[in-house]
Structures are given as C-alpha cells and as structure tokens.
Design an enzyme around this catalytic site. Structure first.
Site, short mmCIF file in Angstrom:
data_model
loop_
_atom_site.label_atom_id
_atom_site.label_comp_id
_atom_site.label_asym_id
_atom_site.label_seq_id
_atom_site.Cartn_x
_atom_site.Cartn_y
_atom_site.Cartn_z
N ARG A 35 63.68 -17.11 -78.43
CA ARG A 35 62.70 -17.96 -77.75
C ARG A 35 63.07 -18.04 -76.27
NH1 ARG A 35 57.81 -19.16 -78.66
NH2 ARG A 35 58.23 -19.87 -80.79
N ARG A 61 59.55 -7.21 -81.47
CA ARG A 61 60.48 -8.21 -80.95
C ARG A 61 61.52 -8.66 -81.97
NH1 ARG A 61 57.29 -14.00 -80.42
NH2 ARG A 61 56.25 -13.97 -82.45
N HIS A 130 56.22 -10.55 -72.57
CA HIS A 130 55.90 -11.98 -72.72
C HIS A 130 56.93 -12.82 -71.96
CE1 HIS A 130 55.10 -15.76 -74.73
NE2 HIS A 130 54.22 -15.24 -75.56
N ASP A 174 46.72 -21.61 -72.46
CA ASP A 174 46.89 -20.37 -73.22
C ASP A 174 45.69 -19.49 -72.90
OD1 ASP A 174 47.72 -19.69 -76.74
OD2 ASP A 174 47.62 -18.41 -74.96
N GLU A 233 52.46 -12.99 -68.52
CA GLU A 233 52.66 -11.83 -69.40
C GLU A 233 51.88 -10.61 -68.95
OE1 GLU A 233 52.51 -15.38 -72.67
OE2 GLU A 233 51.97 -13.36 -73.38
O1 TA6 Z 1 51.35 -15.65 -75.15
C1 TA6 Z 1 50.83 -16.85 -75.53
C2 TA6 Z 1 50.91 -16.97 -77.05
O2 TA6 Z 1 50.17 -15.98 -77.65
C3 TA6 Z 1 50.50 -18.38 -77.47
O3 TA6 Z 1 49.32 -18.37 -78.21
C4 TA6 Z 1 51.69 -18.92 -78.24
O4 TA6 Z 1 51.56 -18.79 -79.57
C5 TA6 Z 1 52.83 -18.06 -77.67
O5 TA6 Z 1 52.28 -16.81 -77.49
C6 TA6 Z 1 54.12 -18.03 -78.45
O6 TA6 Z 1 54.00 -17.32 -79.61
P1 TA6 Z 1 55.25 -17.26 -80.63
O7 TA6 Z 1 54.80 -16.40 -81.75
O8 TA6 Z 1 56.42 -16.67 -79.87
O9 TA6 Z 1 55.54 -18.68 -81.03
#
Ligand code: TA6
Length: 261
Positions: A35, A61, A130, A174, A233
């Site tokens: 994370r 990932r 990301h 988002d 991103e």
């Molecule tokens: O990039 C934004 C996003 O797609 C959000 O919708 C949110 O879910 C974030 O990614 C994080 O996703 P994750 O699967 O890492 O919790």
C-alpha cells in the site's frame, strides 16, 4: 524496489526528502499488494469487467518478478525487472505476454513499462503506474495540468465531467482523465515543493484520494493517512486500453521531477 510486483516504494532525490508515500499499515504478504509507492496495475484497471472474482487492478502487483539488470546510468542507477505469462496468469487472462519495468533512480525518477505480445493472437490491456505521491497536507495542495480535460467521476456513478481549473482535494476523489498526454504539476506549500509528472504513450491520468470514509475501509491504510498522499497515475485505461498484435511492443513512460521552493 521489490521483486514483489516490481514495486518501487521509495525515491529520495539527493539532498531532498522522500517523494513517495508508503502506508505505515502496508503488509508484505504473498498475494497482497504493497500500500503505497508505485503499484503496477496490469492487465486490467480496477475491477475486471467480466469477472468480479478477479483481483482488483490485475495480477502484476502481487506477482513475483525477476531481476533483469542493474546498471549505472549517468548520475543514476537503472533497475530492470520482468515477468511473463504463466499458468497462473492464464487462469485470469488467456494471453502470452512479457512485461518489463525499467526504473532509473536519479535526480529525476524515470519509469518505463514495456509490454510485449509474445503470443499468436492479439491482446488488449489496461495499465497504470499507480503512484502515491507524499504530500504535507493534501488539503493545501493544487494539481495543475488537467484544466478543461474530460474525466470519469468514479465517486458519482462514472458520470463524465469536465475539469475546470486546477484540482483541489475537498472530498473523496477518484477520477479518470481521458485523452490527455500532457504533464501535470502538484504544488505542495507545506513541503515547499512542486512535483512535475511528464509522460509518453499514456492517454489517461487517474487522480485518487480516498478521503475519510474510504480510508476506514482499507485495512492496510491508517485512518488519517489520506492527508499525506495523492495518487497521480500515468495510465492507459478505459477507452484508452492498448491493443497489441502478435510480436508488437508498447512502452509507457513517466518522468517525475521535484523542484523545491
Ligand atoms: O486508482 C484509483 C483506484 O482505482 C480507486 O478506485 C481505489 O480503489 C484505488 O485505486 C485503490 O485500489 P486498491 O485495489 O489498491 O485498494
């Protein structure tokens, strides 16, 4: 940079401060994404359209990548990692591919994501770097470079809207900005720095901050950490997924530079 997902978790330009956010609650576990830092979303972004059981943001990932090379590059170091299709990946996505993440750690951070179709049939994929940018206080930041760009608002039933002016984070954000190849610039008056993210072969930019509520739902994210990060991103998602014929290669690049003020 970890072999687990070819995941960059830290970049600290010489004489500067850490550029990337990493959650204090992030867990290093098989099958789980780190994370923070720069997760790689591939070969789909978000939920898989035709399979709700598939892992969000694809399998890259959480996959174990292999080291290809480490080399001096001017005043920096380039680390290259790769992975390929196998029985596991084909369970979710029946295609043959090779993907390379080449990262140059230097006064600027250069990210190159190269996908090759090594199969006999064409394929279509989505991709995103990301990146979690570390900020002093997200409420005081401003993101420039997306004025008048159309975006999909994922907090409002995926409605399409048009950005007016700079982006200020005032609620859960988002958004998928569409058909944009330009650079963006993040102004951070608390850390007194400007982060410029330029890119190549990328037609979408995603901007994300979970804000208060969503932060509570993330078990690997502390409740107040939403104030210390903003995801910007570099990507090709939604209508801008990439098509590759057999033997074809696609390379998306991002270049991050920080200027203190
Ligand atoms: O990039 C934004 C996003 O797609 C959000 O919708 C949110 O879910 C974030 O990614 C994080 O996703 P994750 O699967 O890492 O919790």
């Amino acid at each position: 940079m970890y072999l687990h997902g070819a995941h960059v978790t830290s970049w600290k330009p010489a004489g500067g401060e850490e550029a990337l956010f990493l959650s204090s609650k992030s867990r290093r576990e098989n099958g789980r994404a780190i994370r923070g830092g720069i997760p790689i979303c591939f070969p789909w972004f978000g939920d898989k359209a035709d399979d709700p059981k598939a892992p969000a943001h694809g399998f890259a990932r959480t996959k174990a990548w292999q080291l290809e090379s480490i080399a001096q590059a001017g005043d920096g170091v380039t680390v290259s990692m790769f992975t390929e299709s196998d029985e596991d990946t084909k369970r979710w996505w029946p295609h043959e591919f090779r993907i390379v993440h080449r990262v140059t750690f230097a006064p600027e951070l250069r990210l190159e994501l190269e996908v090759t179709n090594i199969g006999k049939s064409s394929l279509r994929f989505e991709e995103a770097l990301h990146s979690y940018h570390r900020v002093g206080d997200v409420l005081k930041t401003r993101l420039a470079g997306l004025d008048s760009i159309q975006y999909i608002d994922k907090t409002d039933a995926n409605r399409k809207k048009t950005q007016q002016g700079d982006i200020a984070i005032v609620s859960e954000t988002d958004r998928v900005y569409l058909n944009t190849s330009g650079a963006v610039e993040l102004e951070d008056p608390v850390l007194r720095r400007r982060t410029r993210v330029a890119k190549e072969n990328s037609r979408t930019t995603v901007v994300w901050n979970p804000w208060v509520q969503k932060s509570h739902t993330l078990s690997d994210f502390a409740d107040d950490e939403w104030m210390q990060m903003l995801c910007i991103e570099t990507s090709n998602v939604s209508d801008f997924a990439v098509d590759l014929a057999p033997g074809q290669r696609h390379e998306m690049k991002a270049l991050v530079r920080i200027a203190n003020f």
